[in-house]
Design an enzyme around this catalytic site. Structure first.
Site, PDB file in Angstrom:
ATOM      1  N   LEU A  87       0.714  -1.137  -0.136  1.00 44.52           N
ATOM      2  CA  LEU A  87      -0.044   0.137   0.118  1.00 44.52           C
ATOM      3  C   LEU A  87       0.865   1.324  -0.087  1.00 44.52           C
ATOM      4  CD1 LEU A  87      -2.844  -1.042   2.563  1.00 44.52           C
ATOM      5  CD2 LEU A  87      -3.100  -1.028   0.030  1.00 44.52           C
ATOM      6  N   GLU A 129       4.994  -7.809   6.310  1.00 42.10           N
ATOM      7  CA  GLU A 129       4.757  -6.781   7.517  1.00 42.10           C
ATOM      8  C   GLU A 129       5.897  -6.646   8.645  1.00 42.10           C
ATOM      9  OE1 GLU A 129       2.398  -4.835   6.581  1.00 42.10           O
ATOM     10  OE2 GLU A 129       1.804  -6.528   4.932  1.00 42.10           O
ATOM     11  N   HIS A 132       8.381  -4.480   7.181  1.00 42.32           N
ATOM     12  CA  HIS A 132       8.264  -2.903   7.270  1.00 42.32           C
ATOM     13  C   HIS A 132       8.784  -2.363   8.715  1.00 42.32           C
ATOM     14  CE1 HIS A 132       5.760  -1.653   4.152  1.00 42.32           C
ATOM     15  NE2 HIS A 132       5.018  -2.559   3.933  1.00 42.32           N
TER      16      HIS A 132
END
Ligand code: NI
Length: 153
Positions: A87, A129, A132
């Site tokens: 995203l 994730e 990140h």
């Protein structure tokens, strides 16, 4: 809450969550709204501007599960390559090679320590994730061959 797309911010390393208080519970609620709105498969707190070790994973049954301070305890030896999006990098799709199995330890929203085995898509999402949280992005996996192809296209 907007999804951050500035690389300089996203490159920072996130800090552990020390206490699961109201602000963390609010953050989870806000992140659930974002992941639903954006139809994301996963979301990490730094993507909404908070440098805390907290991620959401959308499971195949559509349930969205928060993982607080997730760590990978074990990785399977088998790997596969799947095209991933993010995203925070809306124009990029990158083939990323990852283990197809991971064992993860994390805190749930009540502060319980949980260990779980993830495979397939869910294993892939949690690894993306957790990347990140360490400032790693899918563009870091672009192979040299693909980079050169891009330059000459
Ligand atoms: Ni991402």
């Amino acid at each position: 809450m907007e999804v951050r797309k500035d690389l300089k911010f996203l490159r920072q390393k996130s800090e552990p969550v020390l206490e699961i208080d109201g602000s963390i519970r609010d953050l989870v609620d806000q992140m659930v709204d974002v992941i639903d709105l954006e139809r994301g498969a996963g979301l990490a707190a730094p993507q909404v501007g908070v440098l805390k070790r907290l991620v959401l994973v959308r499971f195949e049954d559509n349930e969205i599960v928060p993982f607080i301070n997730p760590i990978i305890l074990e990785r399977g030896s088998e790997k596969d390559i799947v095209e991933e999006g993010c995203l925070s990098l809306p124009d990029q799709l990158v083939n990323v090679k990852r283990p197809t199995y991971v064992r993860v330890r994390f805190l749930d929203i009540e502060g319980n320590t949980i260990e779980c085995d993830l495979e397939g898509l869910e294993a892939r999402i949690i690894q993306h994730e957790i990347d990140h949280l360490n400032g790693t992005l899918i563009i870091d996996y672009i192979s040299l061959v693909d980079k050169i192809k891009k330059i000459f296209n």
